[in-house]
Structures are given as C-alpha cells and as structure tokens.
Motif scaffolding. Structure first.
Motif, mmCIF file in Angstrom:
data_model
loop_
_atom_site.group_PDB
_atom_site.id
_atom_site.type_symbol
_atom_site.label_atom_id
_atom_site.label_comp_id
_atom_site.label_asym_id
_atom_site.label_seq_id
_atom_site.Cartn_x
_atom_site.Cartn_y
_atom_site.Cartn_z
ATOM 1 N N GLY A 123 82.056 -15.910 -6.577
ATOM 2 C CA GLY A 123 82.232 -13.113 -6.828
ATOM 3 C C GLY A 123 81.264 -13.398 -5.946
ATOM 4 O O GLY A 123 81.261 -11.464 -5.569
ATOM 5 N N ARG A 124 80.960 -13.495 -4.875
ATOM 6 C CA ARG A 124 80.811 -13.474 -3.188
ATOM 7 C C ARG A 124 81.165 -12.569 -1.895
ATOM 8 O O ARG A 124 81.769 -11.967 -1.162
ATOM 9 C CB ARG A 124 79.261 -13.752 -3.213
ATOM 10 N N ALA A 161 88.940 -9.094 -10.245
ATOM 11 C CA ALA A 161 90.923 -9.636 -9.974
ATOM 12 C C ALA A 161 91.139 -10.617 -11.695
ATOM 13 O O ALA A 161 92.905 -11.079 -10.921
ATOM 14 C CB ALA A 161 90.801 -10.847 -8.318
ATOM 15 N N GLY A 162 90.247 -10.316 -12.368
ATOM 16 C CA GLY A 162 90.720 -11.268 -13.065
ATOM 17 C C GLY A 162 90.218 -12.854 -13.239
ATOM 18 O O GLY A 162 88.729 -12.641 -12.653
ATOM 19 N N GLU A 168 85.445 -14.911 -13.584
ATOM 20 C CA GLU A 168 86.178 -14.395 -13.224
ATOM 21 C C GLU A 168 85.610 -13.874 -11.741
ATOM 22 O O GLU A 168 84.414 -14.031 -10.465
ATOM 23 C CB GLU A 168 84.894 -12.930 -14.179
ATOM 24 N N VAL A 169 86.595 -13.497 -10.931
ATOM 25 C CA VAL A 169 86.820 -13.839 -9.784
ATOM 26 C C VAL A 169 86.791 -12.134 -8.962
ATOM 27 O O VAL A 169 87.097 -10.758 -9.900
ATOM 28 C CB VAL A 169 87.843 -14.190 -9.000
ATOM 29 N N TRP A 170 86.496 -11.527 -7.963
ATOM 30 C CA TRP A 170 86.159 -10.194 -7.593
ATOM 31 C C TRP A 170 87.359 -10.515 -5.746
ATOM 32 O O TRP A 170 87.585 -11.459 -4.826
ATOM 33 C CB TRP A 170 84.932 -9.678 -7.397
ATOM 34 N N ALA A 171 88.209 -8.623 -5.570
ATOM 35 C CA ALA A 171 88.494 -9.066 -4.948
ATOM 36 C C ALA A 171 88.045 -7.672 -3.986
ATOM 37 O O ALA A 171 86.901 -6.736 -4.767
ATOM 38 C CB ALA A 171 90.467 -8.765 -5.216
#
Length: 62
Positions: free
Chosen positions: A15-16, A32-33, A47-50
C-alpha cells in the motif's frame, strides 16, 4: 478492478505505491479495491491504493 496480487511489487502490495503506475503514495491515496490472489490454500488478497491520477482514469466499479 485492480491488478491481481501476482502482478504487484512489494511496495504496491504493502500500500505504499500506486497499484497501477507504481508511483510512491507520499500525498493522497485513493482506495482501488481488493487485489485478489492465492498460493495453494493461502489467500493473499490485499487492499490496494492508487494515486489520484490513476484513480480518476480508472474509477472503482463499486
């Protein structure tokens, strides 16, 4: 839909970094879901981030 876990780098999985472009998420991140993945019986979902730019270009289907 985020990429599968197998396509993520360690930074993206943690997540970084943006799950699509790999940019470090120093300021501002958008969920991002859930990236899905399995290794045998082990579920590797994360859980990932954008970054805001990628999140705008690929809106979450929820």
């Amino acid at each position: 839909m985020p990429p599968p876990v197998s396509a993520l780098t360690r930074e993206q999985y943690a997540g970084r970094a943006c799950c699509w472009c790999g940019t470090r998420l120093w300021r501002g991140a958008v969920s991002a879901g859930i990236a899905r993945g399995r290794q045998g019986a082990h579920v590797l979902d994360a859980e990932v981030w954008a970054c805001p730019a990628c999140a705008e270009a690929r809106p979450c289907p929820v």
